[in-house]
Scaffold this active site. Structure first.
Site, short mmCIF file in Angstrom:
data_model
loop_
_atom_site.label_atom_id
_atom_site.label_comp_id
_atom_site.label_asym_id
_atom_site.label_seq_id
_atom_site.Cartn_x
_atom_site.Cartn_y
_atom_site.Cartn_z
N ASP A 1 49.32 6.45 8.05
CA ASP A 1 48.66 6.72 9.33
C ASP A 1 47.93 5.44 9.75
O ASP A 1 48.54 4.53 10.31
CB ASP A 1 47.73 7.92 9.11
CG ASP A 1 47.06 8.42 10.37
OD1 ASP A 1 47.48 8.01 11.47
OD2 ASP A 1 46.11 9.23 10.26
N PHE B 1 48.85 15.89 13.81
CA PHE B 1 48.63 16.20 12.41
C PHE B 1 49.75 17.10 11.92
O PHE B 1 50.02 18.15 12.50
CB PHE B 1 47.27 16.88 12.22
CG PHE B 1 46.83 16.82 10.79
CD1 PHE B 1 46.28 15.68 10.26
CD2 PHE B 1 47.02 17.92 9.96
CE1 PHE B 1 45.91 15.61 8.92
CE2 PHE B 1 46.64 17.86 8.62
CZ PHE B 1 46.09 16.71 8.10
N VAL B 2 50.42 16.67 10.85
CA VAL B 2 51.57 17.42 10.34
C VAL B 2 51.29 17.93 8.93
O VAL B 2 50.48 17.34 8.20
CB VAL B 2 52.86 16.57 10.36
CG1 VAL B 2 53.25 16.22 11.78
CG2 VAL B 2 52.71 15.29 9.53
N LYS C 1 48.03 13.65 -3.92
CA LYS C 1 48.95 14.68 -4.34
C LYS C 1 50.17 14.74 -3.42
O LYS C 1 51.20 15.27 -3.77
CB LYS C 1 48.25 16.06 -4.29
CG LYS C 1 47.02 16.20 -5.12
CD LYS C 1 46.36 17.56 -4.75
CE LYS C 1 44.99 17.66 -5.40
NZ LYS C 1 44.26 18.85 -4.90
N ARG D 1 51.22 22.54 1.38
CA ARG D 1 52.01 21.50 0.71
C ARG D 1 53.38 22.03 0.29
O ARG D 1 54.33 21.28 0.13
CB ARG D 1 51.29 21.01 -0.56
CG ARG D 1 49.99 20.26 -0.30
CD ARG D 1 49.52 19.61 -1.59
NE ARG D 1 48.13 19.19 -1.55
CZ ARG D 1 47.69 18.03 -1.07
NH1 ARG D 1 48.54 17.17 -0.55
NH2 ARG D 1 46.42 17.73 -1.09
N GLU E 1 54.90 7.21 -0.99
CA GLU E 1 53.80 7.85 -0.25
C GLU E 1 54.33 8.92 0.69
O GLU E 1 55.51 8.90 1.07
CB GLU E 1 53.04 6.74 0.51
CG GLU E 1 51.88 7.17 1.37
CD GLU E 1 50.76 7.91 0.67
OE1 GLU E 1 51.04 8.89 -0.04
OE2 GLU E 1 49.58 7.54 0.87
N LYS F 1 53.36 7.18 10.85
CA LYS F 1 52.72 7.52 12.13
C LYS F 1 52.18 6.22 12.70
O LYS F 1 51.01 5.87 12.50
CB LYS F 1 51.55 8.47 11.80
CG LYS F 1 51.30 9.56 12.79
CD LYS F 1 49.98 10.22 12.51
CE LYS F 1 50.10 11.54 11.83
NZ LYS F 1 48.77 12.18 11.63
N ASP G 1 49.14 18.28 3.32
CA ASP G 1 48.25 19.44 3.40
C ASP G 1 47.35 19.41 4.62
O ASP G 1 47.13 18.36 5.23
CB ASP G 1 47.35 19.48 2.17
CG ASP G 1 46.29 18.36 2.21
OD1 ASP G 1 46.68 17.17 2.31
OD2 ASP G 1 45.08 18.68 2.18
#
Ligand code: IMP
Ligand code: MG
Length: 179
Positions: free
Chosen positions: A102, A151-152, A42, A164, A98, A130, A158
């Site tokens: 990561d 973590f973003v 999503k 989101r 995308e 990342k 999300d």
């Protein structure tokens, strides 16, 4: 500002300026080609909807849902197709859109899977990269921003399906993860 946010990493106007720039580049490089944007659900929905309005070419869009994450913050390495494309990509120029790359496991699986379906080309466009945690080898044609190994959330990304809808990229307060 949302009270769960520790700090804003990429502000809305900075994001939007970069997306306009990416759209202009894609417009130049795909002129005369049959372009299909493949949005990875999503997380990439917000990005693709902004990006496509900056691509001044006839194009088509399709959606795929894959999972390599549960609701935690670590890649599982297990990739599953939850929703496949609606149409064939044979002979088309596919640009995968995308939210973030990561480990790269999700996208390397997806790119290989799409390449086996007979498209003319398969390239990747991600708003965030990342690179610190990359384990899979990947060629990324278009990148918005490189981000540190944190973590973003926001702009499609999300944490446990929340945040989101934030119009910027942000880092959450530590206590949100420990709850
Ligand atoms: P990879 O397979 O490790 O490259 O994971 C890519 C996917 O993990 C992305 O499409 C996101 O859904 C999720 N992800 C990775 N890092 C983050 C993050 O910092 N915030 C939110 N989602 C993330
Ligand atoms: Mg994702």
């Amino acid at each position: 500002m949302n009270s769960d946010i520790k700090s804003v990493l990429i502000a809305e106007d900075v994001l939007q300026a970069k997306i306009a720039e990416l759209g202009a580049k894609i417009t130049e490089e795909y002129r005369g080609k049959d372009l299909l944007l493949v949005c990875v659900l999503k997380g990439a929905v917000i990005f693709v909807s902004d990006l496509m309005r900056h691509i001044d070419l006839p194009l088509d869009i399709d959606f795929m849902a894959i999972s390599s994450y549960g609701s935690n913050t670590q890649s599982s390495g297990v990739v599953r197709i939850l929703k496949d494309l609606n149409a064939s990509i044979e002979g088309r120029h596919v640009l995968i859109v995308e939210d973030i790359i990561d480990s790269g496991l999700t996208l390397s699986y997806l790119a290989e899977n799409l390449k086996s379906r007979g498209p003319k080309s398969v390239e990747i466009c991600t708003i965030l990269d990342k690179p610190d945690r990359r384990t899979a080898q990947l060629d990324i044609k278009y990148t918005g921003f490189q981000v540190p190994d944190e973590f973003v959330v926001g702009y499609g990304l999300d944490y446990a399906e929340k945040y989101r809808n934030l119009p910027y990229i942000a880092i959450l307060k530590e206590e949100i993860y420990s709850n």
